[in-house]
Design a protein around this motif. Structure first.
Motif, PDB file in Angstrom:
ATOM      1  N   ASN A   1      10.236   2.274  -4.624  1.00 24.63           N
ATOM      2  CA  ASN A   1      10.588   0.885  -4.357  1.00 24.63           C
ATOM      3  C   ASN A   1       9.482  -0.083  -4.782  1.00 24.63           C
ATOM      4  O   ASN A   1       9.114  -0.995  -4.047  1.00 24.63           O
ATOM      5  CB  ASN A   1      10.891   0.682  -2.864  1.00 24.63           C
ATOM      6  CG  ASN A   1      12.074   1.498  -2.398  1.00 24.63           C
ATOM      7  OD1 ASN A   1      13.156   1.429  -2.973  1.00 24.63           O
ATOM      8  ND2 ASN A   1      11.857   2.310  -1.379  1.00 24.63           N
TER       9      ASN A   1
ATOM     10  N   TYR B   1       8.512  -3.628  -2.987  1.00 26.54           N
ATOM     11  CA  TYR B   1       7.230  -3.704  -2.289  1.00 26.54           C
ATOM     12  C   TYR B   1       6.425  -4.888  -2.814  1.00 26.54           C
ATOM     13  O   TYR B   1       5.806  -5.629  -2.053  1.00 26.54           O
ATOM     14  CB  TYR B   1       6.452  -2.413  -2.462  1.00 26.54           C
ATOM     15  CG  TYR B   1       5.192  -2.334  -1.630  1.00 26.54           C
ATOM     16  CD1 TYR B   1       5.245  -2.029  -0.274  1.00 26.54           C
ATOM     17  CD2 TYR B   1       3.943  -2.576  -2.188  1.00 26.54           C
ATOM     18  CE1 TYR B   1       4.097  -1.962   0.494  1.00 26.54           C
ATOM     19  CE2 TYR B   1       2.789  -2.509  -1.434  1.00 26.54           C
ATOM     20  CZ  TYR B   1       2.873  -2.206  -0.088  1.00 26.54           C
ATOM     21  OH  TYR B   1       1.731  -2.149   0.663  1.00 26.54           O
TER      22      TYR B   1
ATOM     23  N   ASN C   1       9.597   5.558   3.583  1.00 25.64           N
ATOM     24  CA  ASN C   1       8.753   4.757   2.697  1.00 25.64           C
ATOM     25  C   ASN C   1       8.287   3.490   3.406  1.00 25.64           C
ATOM     26  O   ASN C   1       8.754   3.134   4.486  1.00 25.64           O
ATOM     27  CB  ASN C   1       9.490   4.422   1.394  1.00 25.64           C
ATOM     28  CG  ASN C   1      10.725   3.565   1.621  1.00 25.64           C
ATOM     29  OD1 ASN C   1      10.632   2.473   2.164  1.00 25.64           O
ATOM     30  ND2 ASN C   1      11.886   4.065   1.217  1.00 25.64           N
ATOM     31  N   ASP C   2       7.363   2.807   2.764  1.00 27.81           N
ATOM     32  CA  ASP C   2       6.690   1.684   3.404  1.00 27.81           C
ATOM     33  C   ASP C   2       7.641   0.534   3.726  1.00 27.81           C
ATOM     34  O   ASP C   2       7.466  -0.171   4.726  1.00 27.81           O
ATOM     35  CB  ASP C   2       5.562   1.173   2.502  1.00 27.81           C
ATOM     36  CG  ASP C   2       4.468   2.212   2.346  1.00 27.81           C
ATOM     37  OD1 ASP C   2       4.270   2.985   3.292  1.00 27.81           O
ATOM     38  OD2 ASP C   2       3.822   2.253   1.285  1.00 27.81           O
ATOM     39  N   LEU C   3       8.647   0.321   2.890  1.00 28.98           N
ATOM     40  CA  LEU C   3       9.578  -0.775   3.140  1.00 28.98           C
ATOM     41  C   LEU C   3      10.409  -0.516   4.385  1.00 28.98           C
ATOM     42  O   LEU C   3      10.679  -1.432   5.169  1.00 28.98           O
ATOM     43  CB  LEU C   3      10.486  -0.972   1.928  1.00 28.98           C
ATOM     44  CG  LEU C   3       9.772  -1.514   0.686  1.00 28.98           C
ATOM     45  CD1 LEU C   3      10.701  -1.479  -0.507  1.00 28.98           C
ATOM     46  CD2 LEU C   3       9.277  -2.924   0.924  1.00 28.98           C
TER      47      LEU C   3
ATOM     48  N   GLU D   1      -1.942   0.616   3.304  1.00 28.08           N
ATOM     49  CA  GLU D   1      -0.681  -0.125   3.409  1.00 28.08           C
ATOM     50  C   GLU D   1      -0.321  -0.454   4.855  1.00 28.08           C
ATOM     51  O   GLU D   1       0.560  -1.288   5.101  1.00 28.08           O
ATOM     52  CB  GLU D   1       0.458   0.684   2.766  1.00 28.08           C
ATOM     53  CG  GLU D   1       0.941   1.886   3.565  1.00 28.08           C
ATOM     54  CD  GLU D   1      -0.059   3.046   3.605  1.00 28.08           C
ATOM     55  OE1 GLU D   1       0.079   3.907   4.499  1.00 28.08           O
ATOM     56  OE2 GLU D   1      -0.974   3.089   2.747  1.00 28.08           O
TER      57      GLU D   1
ATOM     58  N   THR E   1       2.067  -3.664   5.664  1.00 20.66           N
ATOM     59  CA  THR E   1       3.462  -3.590   6.099  1.00 20.66           C
ATOM     60  C   THR E   1       3.650  -4.348   7.413  1.00 20.66           C
ATOM     61  O   THR E   1       4.703  -4.937   7.654  1.00 20.66           O
ATOM     62  CB  THR E   1       3.933  -2.138   6.251  1.00 20.66           C
ATOM     63  OG1 THR E   1       3.057  -1.427   7.130  1.00 20.66           O
ATOM     64  CG2 THR E   1       3.965  -1.430   4.901  1.00 20.66           C
TER      65      THR E   1
END
Length: 437
Positions: free
Chosen positions: A183, A187, A272-274, A300, A304
């Motif tokens: 992503n 991101y 994932n980070d999103l 991250e 985030t």
């Protein structure tokens, strides 16, 4: 035998295609070399002999940062990336002024050069065509990259303390500002929101019960993380006891909370980070703490939290205020002597807080929280103050994200602090490449 033969055919086809691409690129560069720099198309190519896509991202990030710096200085620049395992049509490629050649390991291994002759062909032309080789350091817990006996020029490092061995030039970057492998576009859009005044002025409407969330719930992976990772576990324990019901992602801390009879809710935030950022967006505070306290290492986690429009509660890089606006988050400060005492409990990949050689997670967290409580109490008090004072909470949300907001946002749509200027200085001041300006 049939499978082996098919594998050999695939490798040969890849080598032939690879070699053809390198030949076209070098011929194109020879044809354009006599033209004035201002009339040549400036392209930065990223070639990667990679097995892990995360490593190629370091090289692409460096190239994008350099291109952004050139655009900021008034020179048009574009970036093309080619992972040698999956090359695309190259009919329009020109080698241009500089090529980044990314390597998967800490040195240019013979296997990589043998399997991909185009890479060897490019490297043979390094001095002639201003080709740059680049290696990426791994986690801050691992050794830094080797400069490969002069074969590596730049070493990307997420630590602010250079770890490369040899004469290569370290390029420090904030891990949380680097595009993630999954992503990537979304991101980066999340990062761009930091530069949007309208987003900053908006205040989320959150349920009063959604107070604290811990998204990184592992107590500690004893063979990997530093003992510093126990700071977040300790704060979450203390916050749960002080503020009541909290929310946690993951199984390790859940087991501890259940054993202690504490009130909590477990959620799943995806991989994932999103997705983690989306989970965090429901809460007033998120505990966004690093696995270790090291200058320049900002992962991250806090980014985030900032994307989610929460108030991150942070522990990690002592120099974080050089990069991020300290008015936008709550920082927990643990004195060096307290950290050293915490680290001293870790021996032979186990913790010895008790007389037993392998204490349980509950024993580890309880002992760590007791040790750190005097230093974490101001953090808890600040959380309580912000929670009770809605005007203060809203003012913190409206603060700029970066310590130097204009600098960070000046190169949008690419967000970075100073990576581009570092790469530019490395190429043109230290390696002696002709300036493209």
């Amino acid at each position: 035998r049939l499978a082996a033969a098919e594998s050999t055919i695939r490798v040969l086809k890849r080598q032939m295609n690879d070699l053809a691409i390198a030949t076209k690129a070098l011929r194109s560069a020879d044809a354009g070399a006599s033209l004035p720099a201002s009339s040549r198309a400036f392209q930065i190519l990223v070639y990667g002999c990679m097995e892990d896509e995360r490593h190629i991202q370091h090289a692409i990030f460096a190239a994008q940062a350099y291109a952004a710096e050139l655009r900021r200085l008034g020179r048009a620049a574009t970036v093309r990336d080619f992972v040698l395992e999956n090359l695309v049509d190259s009919s329009t490629i020109e080698l241009g002024d500089v090529t980044f050649v990314a390597v998967a390991t800490s040195k240019l291994g013979p296997k990589c050069l043998k399997e991909f002759p185009a890479l060897a062909e490019l490297l043979a032309q390094r001095k002639r065509h201003n080709i740059v080789t680049l290696a990426a350091a791994g986690e801050v817990f691992a050794p830094g990259p080797s400069c490969g006996n002069g074969k590596i020029d730049l070493a990307m490092d997420r630590s602010g303390v250079p770890r490369a061995s040899g004469d290569c030039i370290p390029i420090h970057f904030l891990q949380g500002l680097m595009f993630v492998a999954r992503n990537v576009k979304s991101y980066n859009e999340g990062l761009l929101s930091f530069c949007d005044d309208a987003v900053r002025e908006s205040v989320p409407n959150r349920s009063p019960g959604n107070l604290v969330m811990l998204a990184t719930a592992r107590v500690i992976k004893r063979s990997y993380h530093d003992a510093d990772a126990l700071v977040r576990s300790s704060l979450f324990k203390l916050a749960t006891e002080r503020f009541g019901k909290a929310v946690v992602q993951g199984t390790h801390f859940v087991r501890y909370l259940r054993e202690q009879g504490l009130d909590f809710t477990e959620i799943k935030c995806g991989g994932n980070d999103l997705e983690v950022a989306l989970c965090k967006s429901k809460f007033k505070f998120t505990i966004d703490m690093e696995n270790t306290a090291l200058n320049g290492y900002i992962s991250e986690k806090i980014f985030t939290g900032l994307m989610s429009r929460t108030i991150p509660v942070y522990f990690g890089a002592p120099d974080v205020a050089n990069y991020l606006n300290p008015k936008r988050f709550i920082r927990c400060v643990i004195p060096p002597e307290a950290l050293e005492e915490l680290r001293s409990k870790k021996k032979n990949k186990s913790f010895y807080f008790t007389s037993e050689p392998n204490p349980s997670d509950a024993e580890i967290i309880t002992a760590a929280a007791n040790l750190l409580f005097p230093h974490l109490q101001p953090c808890l008090d600040r959380m309580d103050e912000v929670n009770r004072d809605d005007a203060l909470y809203q003012s913190m949300l409206r603060e700029p994200v970066f310590a130097d907001q204009d600098l960070a946002c000046s190169q949008a749509p690419f967000i970075n602090i100073d990576v581009g200027s570092q790469v530019y200085a490395a190429l043109h001041d230290k390696l002696g490449f002709a300036s493209p300006l």
